[in-house]
Write a protein that holds these residues in place. Sequence first.
Motif, PDB file in Angstrom:
ATOM      1  N   ALA A 292      51.233  31.134  36.208  1.00  0.00           N
ATOM      2  CA  ALA A 292      51.544  31.350  37.626  1.00  0.00           C
ATOM      3  C   ALA A 292      50.277  31.455  38.457  1.00  0.00           C
ATOM      4  O   ALA A 292      49.252  31.947  37.970  1.00  0.00           O
ATOM      5  N   PRO A 293      50.333  31.036  39.736  1.00  0.00           N
ATOM      6  CA  PRO A 293      49.162  31.175  40.615  1.00  0.00           C
ATOM      7  C   PRO A 293      48.636  32.604  40.686  1.00  0.00           C
ATOM      8  O   PRO A 293      47.433  32.811  40.810  1.00  0.00           O
ATOM      9  N   THR A 294      49.529  33.594  40.576  1.00  0.00           N
ATOM     10  CA  THR A 294      49.101  35.000  40.589  1.00  0.00           C
ATOM     11  C   THR A 294      48.085  35.265  39.488  1.00  0.00           C
ATOM     12  O   THR A 294      47.058  35.905  39.709  1.00  0.00           O
ATOM     13  N   ALA A 295      48.377  34.777  38.290  1.00  0.00           N
ATOM     14  CA  ALA A 295      47.463  34.973  37.160  1.00  0.00           C
ATOM     15  C   ALA A 295      46.154  34.228  37.413  1.00  0.00           C
ATOM     16  O   ALA A 295      45.069  34.754  37.163  1.00  0.00           O
ATOM     17  N   ILE A 296      46.255  33.009  37.934  1.00  0.00           N
ATOM     18  CA  ILE A 296      45.050  32.213  38.194  1.00  0.00           C
ATOM     19  C   ILE A 296      44.167  32.924  39.220  1.00  0.00           C
ATOM     20  O   ILE A 296      42.947  33.049  39.039  1.00  0.00           O
ATOM     21  N   ARG A 297      44.778  33.433  40.305  1.00  0.00           N
ATOM     22  CA  ARG A 297      43.994  34.118  41.342  1.00  0.00           C
ATOM     23  C   ARG A 297      43.323  35.378  40.791  1.00  0.00           C
ATOM     24  O   ARG A 297      42.176  35.679  41.100  1.00  0.00           O
ATOM     25  N   ALA A 298      44.058  36.118  39.948  1.00  0.00           N
ATOM     26  CA  ALA A 298      43.492  37.350  39.372  1.00  0.00           C
ATOM     27  C   ALA A 298      42.288  37.006  38.492  1.00  0.00           C
ATOM     28  O   ALA A 298      41.259  37.682  38.536  1.00  0.00           O
ATOM     29  N   LEU A 299      42.417  35.946  37.697  1.00  0.00           N
ATOM     30  CA  LEU A 299      41.330  35.565  36.787  1.00  0.00           C
ATOM     31  C   LEU A 299      40.145  34.968  37.552  1.00  0.00           C
ATOM     32  O   LEU A 299      38.993  35.140  37.151  1.00  0.00           O
ATOM     33  N   ALA A 300      40.442  34.290  38.664  1.00  0.00           N
ATOM     34  CA  ALA A 300      39.380  33.664  39.462  1.00  0.00           C
ATOM     35  C   ALA A 300      38.474  34.713  40.124  1.00  0.00           C
ATOM     36  O   ALA A 300      37.342  34.415  40.488  1.00  0.00           O
ATOM     37  N   LYS A 301      38.975  35.949  40.262  1.00  0.00           N
ATOM     38  CA  LYS A 301      38.174  37.012  40.880  1.00  0.00           C
ATOM     39  C   LYS A 301      37.153  37.606  39.902  1.00  0.00           C
ATOM     40  O   LYS A 301      36.264  38.345  40.289  1.00  0.00           O
ATOM     41  N   GLU A 302      37.358  37.294  38.612  1.00  0.00           N
ATOM     42  CA  GLU A 302      36.500  37.888  37.585  1.00  0.00           C
ATOM     43  C   GLU A 302      35.287  36.996  37.292  1.00  0.00           C
ATOM     44  O   GLU A 302      35.205  35.868  37.753  1.00  0.00           O
ATOM     45  N   ARG A 303      34.373  37.501  36.466  1.00  0.00           N
ATOM     46  CA  ARG A 303      33.166  36.748  36.122  1.00  0.00           C
ATOM     47  C   ARG A 303      33.524  35.460  35.361  1.00  0.00           C
ATOM     48  O   ARG A 303      34.445  35.453  34.539  1.00  0.00           O
ATOM     49  N   LEU A 304      32.749  34.408  35.610  1.00  0.00           N
ATOM     50  CA  LEU A 304      33.052  33.118  34.981  1.00  0.00           C
ATOM     51  C   LEU A 304      32.858  33.127  33.473  1.00  0.00           C
ATOM     52  O   LEU A 304      33.454  32.329  32.765  1.00  0.00           O
ATOM     53  N   ASP A 305      31.990  34.051  32.973  1.00  0.00           N
ATOM     54  CA  ASP A 305      31.759  34.028  31.528  1.00  0.00           C
ATOM     55  C   ASP A 305      33.018  34.372  30.733  1.00  0.00           C
ATOM     56  O   ASP A 305      33.104  34.082  29.551  1.00  0.00           O
ATOM     57  N   PHE A 306      34.017  34.974  31.390  1.00  0.00           N
ATOM     58  CA  PHE A 306      35.268  35.254  30.670  1.00  0.00           C
ATOM     59  C   PHE A 306      35.915  33.956  30.185  1.00  0.00           C
ATOM     60  O   PHE A 306      36.543  33.917  29.135  1.00  0.00           O
TER      61      PHE A 306
END
Length: 635
Positions: free
Chosen positions: A343-357
């Motif tokens: 879901a876009p919700t999950a994508i947006r939440a992950l996009a706020k975090e550091r890219l190394d994840f």
Amino acid sequence: MSNYHIKNLEEYFQVYRKSIRDPESFWEEIAEENFMWSKRWDKVLEYDLSKPEISWYKGAKLNITENCIDRHLYTRGDKTAIIFEPNDPSEKSEHITYKQLHERVCRFANVLLEHGIEKGDRVCIYLPMIPEQAISLLACARIGAIHSVVFAGFSATALSTRINDSDCKMVITSDGSYRGNKTIDLKGIVDEALESCPSVKTVLVAKRINSEIAMKPNRDKWLLPLLDEAYHHCVPVVMDAEDPLFILYTSGSTGKPKGMVHTTAGYMVYTAYTFKNVFQYRENDVFWCTADIGWITGHSYIVYGPLANGATTLMFEGVPSYPDFGRFWQVVEKHKVNQFYTAPTAIRALAKERLDFSENYDLSSLKILGSVGEPINEEAWHWYNDNIGKKNCPIVDTWWQTETGGIMISPIPYSTPTIPTYATLPLPGIQPALMDENGEELKGNLVSGRLCIKFPWPGMARTIWGNHERYRETYFSTFENKYFTGDGALRDSTGYYRITGRVDDVIIVSGHNLGTAPIEDAINEHPAVAESAIVGFPHDVKGNALYGFVILKEIGETRLHENLRKEINQIITEHIGPIAKLDKIQFTTGLPKTRSGKIMRRILRKIAEKDTDNLGDISTLLNPEVVQEIIDSAI
């Protein structure tokens, strides 16, 4: 054959034209060549959208579990059907082959039969994302019982409402569930719900968190010993094409949730067909849809669609943030996932975090990325495309609903050129129409209106459980002889569709459809509340969040507002579930109303969105002065 598996844009247009020109022979060919039937249909389609009455494959006989399991046993018996990935990465994942799935479904079906469940009985499933959840659905379908899955994040009140609406005889649950670093007492919620559910005779309890729980004598039974004793073979019950397969509740804009009824044959054909095309599934691919089976996405694209195609489908118990924000990508690497649907919700939440994840994991197995639940915004689309797909994976931005059973508008990978935020083109057999306020169809391109579908498709819901008139009224009364989706959409110069959001009082929060009326009803039960109105406002992660405008009675005026806010959200959690909590609660002396007493939510929405420069003409309101007061004290 090409009708079943589209491989390029030219073929898409060819197949699409055929599906519109002669829908019956199109869907007949797909049903005939790709599924097992005990008896062939007498008529492919019979319908009257004014009533509405819809029958697909009329007179045909089948069992959906034969199509999802039995027919794969000789060719794919040792192939993994379901991969179970637990909440805690240190716990071992489980691979269930088609042979093992067959035995487990048969044993479970025999347990249901031993406890008096018969064809047509309703069984409520309130389970975490563990293998028993998928198996219980299939066990019900094997014996012709109708499953009603309730998302295990719903409260006891929401659960009892759904159990009572469809008179369930049995509840299948577990001692509890894991969610990140928390455990949830599911059995306790079930016990509370069942205090007001006289129809339930038996509760089967799976062990998951090994907690101490109370078991009510003669009603509650541990599932595992019953499965161990059950016979490993169960003859599938022959079902009519139009026999109900399941009920799934979706939020209504007014009143109680709607129990959408999906029937057997059409749903099977449609989910299998859309799964194969939208995800371009190939033998030995690993498909992962991150949804919960408590939602239609899980029914159609974790269980029925993949298994009908003999696929390997991944069930994930956890959350994207536990033990850290790299969890999704660790699972993709571990199981070499090829198609990933979230879901876009999950994508947006992950996009706020550091890219190394995401950069710490090998995502090279990915071939296709999918998005579901709400339109994906451009920023999230690009992050997903750049960082997860490495610009090599087509993104399928899928539009569909609980009511439609399967994906309706979506790119077909490697066929449809994609544009961020556009769901692009209708799938074969789907005939969209954009309507204006006067009920006229808007022809041509560069138009926007209300999205309708003007011809039946096999996966559509047939009714609302116990209330066919509400089904007609909700979906078929706004525009004559058309299914009204409740969504607005625009069609661009190339004929691509972009969904612009709900046109009624349903707000999509983190991909969940939340009706405003049930939330307002819950708030209004607080002894200090006189009246309330809920609107949505944009949120970086959830897409939309909920904003409540609340008028207090005199007894509430002297109380600390912060305490009242906590109590209001607590009531919402108890009545509906934590997913419906309000992000903002503003106390006000009045709400903008028309002279007939209707709350002008349009104005409240603009205030919540901080877009107050153009509120339109408010002079005709019953109380125009309240608007400025609300603006001045907006949060």
